[in-house]
Enzyme design. Structure first.
Site, PDB file in Angstrom:
ATOM      1  N   ASP A  51       0.873  -1.179   0.000  1.00 11.93           N
ATOM      2  CA  ASP A  51       0.000   0.000   0.000  1.00 11.93           C
ATOM      3  C   ASP A  51       0.907   1.225   0.000  1.00 11.93           C
ATOM      4  O   ASP A  51       1.560   1.529   1.006  1.00 11.93           O
ATOM      5  CB  ASP A  51      -0.914  -0.004   1.232  1.00 11.93           C
ATOM      6  CG  ASP A  51      -1.880   1.170   1.222  1.00 11.93           C
ATOM      7  OD1 ASP A  51      -1.681   2.127   0.429  1.00 11.93           O
ATOM      8  OD2 ASP A  51      -2.834   1.153   2.026  1.00 11.93           O
TER       9      ASP A  51
ATOM     10  N   TYR B 226     -10.602  15.017  -6.199  1.00 14.87           N
ATOM     11  CA  TYR B 226      -9.742  14.178  -7.059  1.00 14.87           C
ATOM     12  C   TYR B 226      -8.853  15.067  -7.935  1.00 14.87           C
ATOM     13  O   TYR B 226      -7.631  14.888  -7.987  1.00 14.87           O
ATOM     14  CB  TYR B 226     -10.603  13.242  -7.919  1.00 14.87           C
ATOM     15  CG  TYR B 226      -9.813  12.479  -8.950  1.00 14.87           C
ATOM     16  CD1 TYR B 226      -8.921  11.476  -8.573  1.00 14.87           C
ATOM     17  CD2 TYR B 226      -9.933  12.780 -10.312  1.00 14.87           C
ATOM     18  CE1 TYR B 226      -8.177  10.784  -9.533  1.00 14.87           C
ATOM     19  CE2 TYR B 226      -9.200  12.088 -11.273  1.00 14.87           C
ATOM     20  CZ  TYR B 226      -8.319  11.096 -10.871  1.00 14.87           C
ATOM     21  OH  TYR B 226      -7.584  10.419 -11.822  1.00 14.87           O
ATOM     22  N   GLY B 227      -9.471  16.043  -8.603  1.00 15.65           N
ATOM     23  CA  GLY B 227      -8.692  16.932  -9.464  1.00 15.65           C
ATOM     24  C   GLY B 227      -7.624  17.685  -8.684  1.00 15.65           C
ATOM     25  O   GLY B 227      -6.492  17.857  -9.163  1.00 15.65           O
ATOM     26  N   ALA B 228      -7.971  18.107  -7.487  1.00 15.78           N
ATOM     27  CA  ALA B 228      -7.000  18.845  -6.665  1.00 15.78           C
ATOM     28  C   ALA B 228      -5.820  17.960  -6.298  1.00 15.78           C
ATOM     29  O   ALA B 228      -4.665  18.407  -6.299  1.00 15.78           O
ATOM     30  CB  ALA B 228      -7.685  19.365  -5.399  1.00 15.78           C
TER      31      ALA B 228
ATOM     32  N   LYS C 206      -4.659  15.486  -8.044  1.00 18.38           N
ATOM     33  CA  LYS C 206      -3.811  15.320  -9.230  1.00 18.38           C
ATOM     34  C   LYS C 206      -3.044  16.613  -9.525  1.00 18.38           C
ATOM     35  O   LYS C 206      -1.868  16.572  -9.910  1.00 18.38           O
ATOM     36  CB  LYS C 206      -4.671  14.928 -10.440  1.00 18.38           C
ATOM     37  CG  LYS C 206      -5.201  13.504 -10.373  1.00 18.38           C
ATOM     38  CD  LYS C 206      -4.082  12.488 -10.288  1.00 18.38           C
ATOM     39  CE  LYS C 206      -4.554  11.059 -10.513  1.00 18.38           C
ATOM     40  NZ  LYS C 206      -3.472  10.058 -10.334  1.00 18.38           N
TER      41      LYS C 206
HETATM   42  N1  LIG Z   1      -9.084   5.721 -16.313  1.00 18.17           N
HETATM   43  C1  LIG Z   1      -9.169   7.029 -16.480  1.00 18.17           C
HETATM   44  O1  LIG Z   1     -10.108   7.525 -17.139  1.00 18.17           O
HETATM   45  C2  LIG Z   1      -8.112   7.951 -15.902  1.00 18.17           C
HETATM   46  C3  LIG Z   1      -8.097   9.285 -16.338  1.00 18.17           C
HETATM   47  C4  LIG Z   1      -7.120  10.150 -15.831  1.00 18.17           C
HETATM   48  C5  LIG Z   1      -6.196   9.691 -14.921  1.00 18.17           C
HETATM   49  N2  LIG Z   1      -6.248   8.389 -14.497  1.00 18.17           N
HETATM   50  C6  LIG Z   1      -5.228   7.969 -13.539  1.00 18.17           C
HETATM   51  O2  LIG Z   1      -4.489   6.910 -14.125  1.00 18.17           O
HETATM   52  C7  LIG Z   1      -3.880   6.123 -13.093  1.00 18.17           C
HETATM   53  C8  LIG Z   1      -4.136   4.655 -13.397  1.00 18.17           C
HETATM   54  O3  LIG Z   1      -5.521   4.392 -13.241  1.00 18.17           O
HETATM   55  P1  LIG Z   1      -6.327   3.417 -14.203  1.00 18.17           P
HETATM   56  O4  LIG Z   1      -7.213   4.239 -15.017  1.00 18.17           O
HETATM   57  O5  LIG Z   1      -5.399   2.489 -14.847  1.00 18.17           O
HETATM   58  O6  LIG Z   1      -7.268   2.697 -13.142  1.00 18.17           O
HETATM   59  P2  LIG Z   1      -7.071   1.347 -12.320  1.00 18.17           P
HETATM   60  O7  LIG Z   1      -7.215   0.198 -13.261  1.00 18.17           O
HETATM   61  O8  LIG Z   1      -8.011   1.448 -11.178  1.00 18.17           O
HETATM   62  O9  LIG Z   1      -5.568   1.389 -11.813  1.00 18.17           O
HETATM   63  C9  LIG Z   1      -5.174   1.965 -10.582  1.00 18.17           C
HETATM   64  C10 LIG Z   1      -4.133   1.049  -9.952  1.00 18.17           C
HETATM   65  O10 LIG Z   1      -3.580   1.678  -8.809  1.00 18.17           O
HETATM   66  C11 LIG Z   1      -3.400   0.707  -7.782  1.00 18.17           C
HETATM   67  N3  LIG Z   1      -3.456   1.418  -6.498  1.00 18.17           N
HETATM   68  C12 LIG Z   1      -4.441   2.261  -6.078  1.00 18.17           C
HETATM   69  N4  LIG Z   1      -4.174   2.701  -4.834  1.00 18.17           N
HETATM   70  C13 LIG Z   1      -2.991   2.129  -4.471  1.00 18.17           C
HETATM   71  C14 LIG Z   1      -2.201   2.182  -3.285  1.00 18.17           C
HETATM   72  N5  LIG Z   1      -2.585   2.902  -2.212  1.00 18.17           N
HETATM   73  N6  LIG Z   1      -1.042   1.486  -3.248  1.00 18.17           N
HETATM   74  C15 LIG Z   1      -0.656   0.741  -4.327  1.00 18.17           C
HETATM   75  N7  LIG Z   1      -1.369   0.652  -5.469  1.00 18.17           N
HETATM   76  C16 LIG Z   1      -2.520   1.320  -5.522  1.00 18.17           C
HETATM   77  C17 LIG Z   1      -4.581  -0.265  -7.988  1.00 18.17           C
HETATM   78  O11 LIG Z   1      -4.295  -1.569  -7.517  1.00 18.17           O
HETATM   79  P3  LIG Z   1      -4.776  -2.055  -6.048  1.00 18.17           P
HETATM   80  O12 LIG Z   1      -6.202  -1.660  -5.899  1.00 18.17           O
HETATM   81  O13 LIG Z   1      -4.549  -3.527  -6.079  1.00 18.17           O
HETATM   82  O14 LIG Z   1      -3.866  -1.368  -5.086  1.00 18.17           O
HETATM   83  C18 LIG Z   1      -4.711  -0.290  -9.501  1.00 18.17           C
HETATM   84  O15 LIG Z   1      -3.929  -1.323 -10.062  1.00 18.17           O
HETATM   85  C19 LIG Z   1      -4.494   6.599 -11.783  1.00 18.17           C
HETATM   86  O16 LIG Z   1      -3.565   7.417 -11.123  1.00 18.17           O
HETATM   87  C20 LIG Z   1      -5.713   7.392 -12.231  1.00 18.17           C
HETATM   88  O17 LIG Z   1      -6.051   8.392 -11.296  1.00 18.17           O
HETATM   89  C21 LIG Z   1      -7.173   7.509 -14.974  1.00 18.17           C
END
Ligand SMILES: NC(=O)c1ccc[n+]([C@@H]2O[C@H](COP(=O)([O-])OP(=O)(O)OC[C@H]3O[C@@H](n4cnc5c(N)ncnc54)[C@H](OP(=O)(O)O)[C@@H]3O)[C@@H](O)[C@H]2O)c1
Length: 279
Positions: free
Chosen positions: A86, A183-185, A187
């Site tokens: 984590d 969330y935006g803040a 990021k």
């Molecule tokens: N999908 C979109 O539309 C979008 C748009 C803009 C930005 N993003 C950003 O892109 C990044 C990747 O997200 P994604 O879209 O690929 O979604 P995702 O499939 O939910 O991937 C997020 C990953 O982060 C891991 N994670 C979350 N909290 C964690 C923690 N405390 N410690 C370790 N691992 C953690 C999760 O695994 P576990 O739950 O197993 O820990 C998961 O594998 C994120 O930062 C997200 O905010 C996504």
């Protein structure tokens, strides 16, 4: 040369797509996340794909790579390791550092993809809305800021000098909000961190950049909360009329992490089909 690439959130979505790209190039990839199952599944599937097709850019093509890596037939020295941690906790980041130092001794590329919108996971309670507000803001700070900052600081001394690459994952929400602000803040907080870290690590020959994706389908990000109408709106805001896919972001990460991108640092690269300018 095979690089050591640490990818937080590497078990799913954008992190997973990024891991696939680096592994196909023959790199040694370390996937980090909280849940062991998706990490293991991803590691097994990448290794299996490489064993079948070898390295190269096209996972479906007949790649020419021969294995010098972990599984027979894997692509050109590729290796996939998983670490359960984590990253919003200092102990988790320390654990990753210990494993990486012990097994690899250095980090060539660090991709901070772990994160998510904490507000999606919390059911509306019947308590004081102020408590819910505090929960969402603190939750998003932990999920998006601490995960990136703690892992980066833990691995900072292990980053290859010169040549190290750090990539953070921001969001279009940093530019135009995300509904409730939290969330935006969270990021947006990564942007000054990117600039300050780029300044601090520049003299060591290390670049630090962020990618800011728009809506990306095929991830676990929305946790089944995305209504079809909202999805149509998000796609409609793009200038190319389609949702992003994890590979769109992964390829941008790969470009920022390339050895030849050494003069690109302290940048936030938006990957959103123009949606930030869309209607
Ligand atoms: N999908 C979109 O539309 C979008 C748009 C803009 C930005 N993003 C950003 O892109 C990044 C990747 O997200 P994604 O879209 O690929 O979604 P995702 O499939 O939910 O991937 C997020 C990953 O982060 C891991 N994670 C979350 N909290 C964690 C923690 N405390 N410690 C370790 N691992 C953690 C999760 O695994 P576990 O739950 O197993 O820990 C998961 O594998 C994120 O930062 C997200 O905010 C996504």
């Amino acid at each position: 040369m095979s690089r050591v690439v640490v990818i937080s959130g590497g078990g799913t979505g954008i992190g997973r797509a990024t891991a696939e790209l680096f592994a196909r190039a023959g790199d040694r990839v370390v996937l980090v996340g909280r849940r062991a199952d998706p990490l293991k599944r991803t590691a097994d599937e990448i290794t299996e794909t490489l064993a079948r097709h070898g390295a190269g850019d096209d996972p479906h093509g007949a790649g020419a790579g021969t294995s010098t890596g972990s599984g027979a037939g894997a692509g050109a020295g590729a290796e996939v390791t998983t670490v359960v941690a984590d990253l919003s906790e200092t102990a988790g980041a320390r654990h990753v550092r210990d494993v990486v130092r012990e097994q690899f001794g250095r980090v060539d590329v660090l991709v901070n993809s772990a994160g998510g919108n904490a507000a999606f996971g919390s059911p509306a309670g019947d308590g004081d809305p102020l408590d819910e507000t505090a929960e969402h803001w603190l939750g998003n700070f932990r999920s998006n800021v601490l995960t990136a900052v703690l892992l980066t600081e833990a691995l900072r001394d292990l980053l290859a000098s010169p040549g190290g690459r750090v990539v953070l994952v921001s969001s279009i929400a940093a530019y135009r909000g995300s509904g409730s602000g939290s969330y935006g803040a969270s990021k947006a907080a990564l942007h000054p961190y990117t600039y300050d870290l780029a300044a601090a690590l520049g003299p060591r020959g290390i670049t630090v950049n962020a990618v800011a994706p728009g809506y990306v389908a095929d991830t676990e990000f929305f946790r089944d909360t995305l209504a079809p109408e909202r999805e149509r709106t998000l796609v409609g805001q793009t200038l190319n009329g389609r949702a992003g896919v994890p590979d769109d972001v992964a390829r941008t990460v790969r470009w920022l992490a390339a050895p030849e991108s050494s003069h690109v640092t302290a940048q936030i690269v938006q990957v959103n089909g123009g949606a930030e300018r869309g209607r």
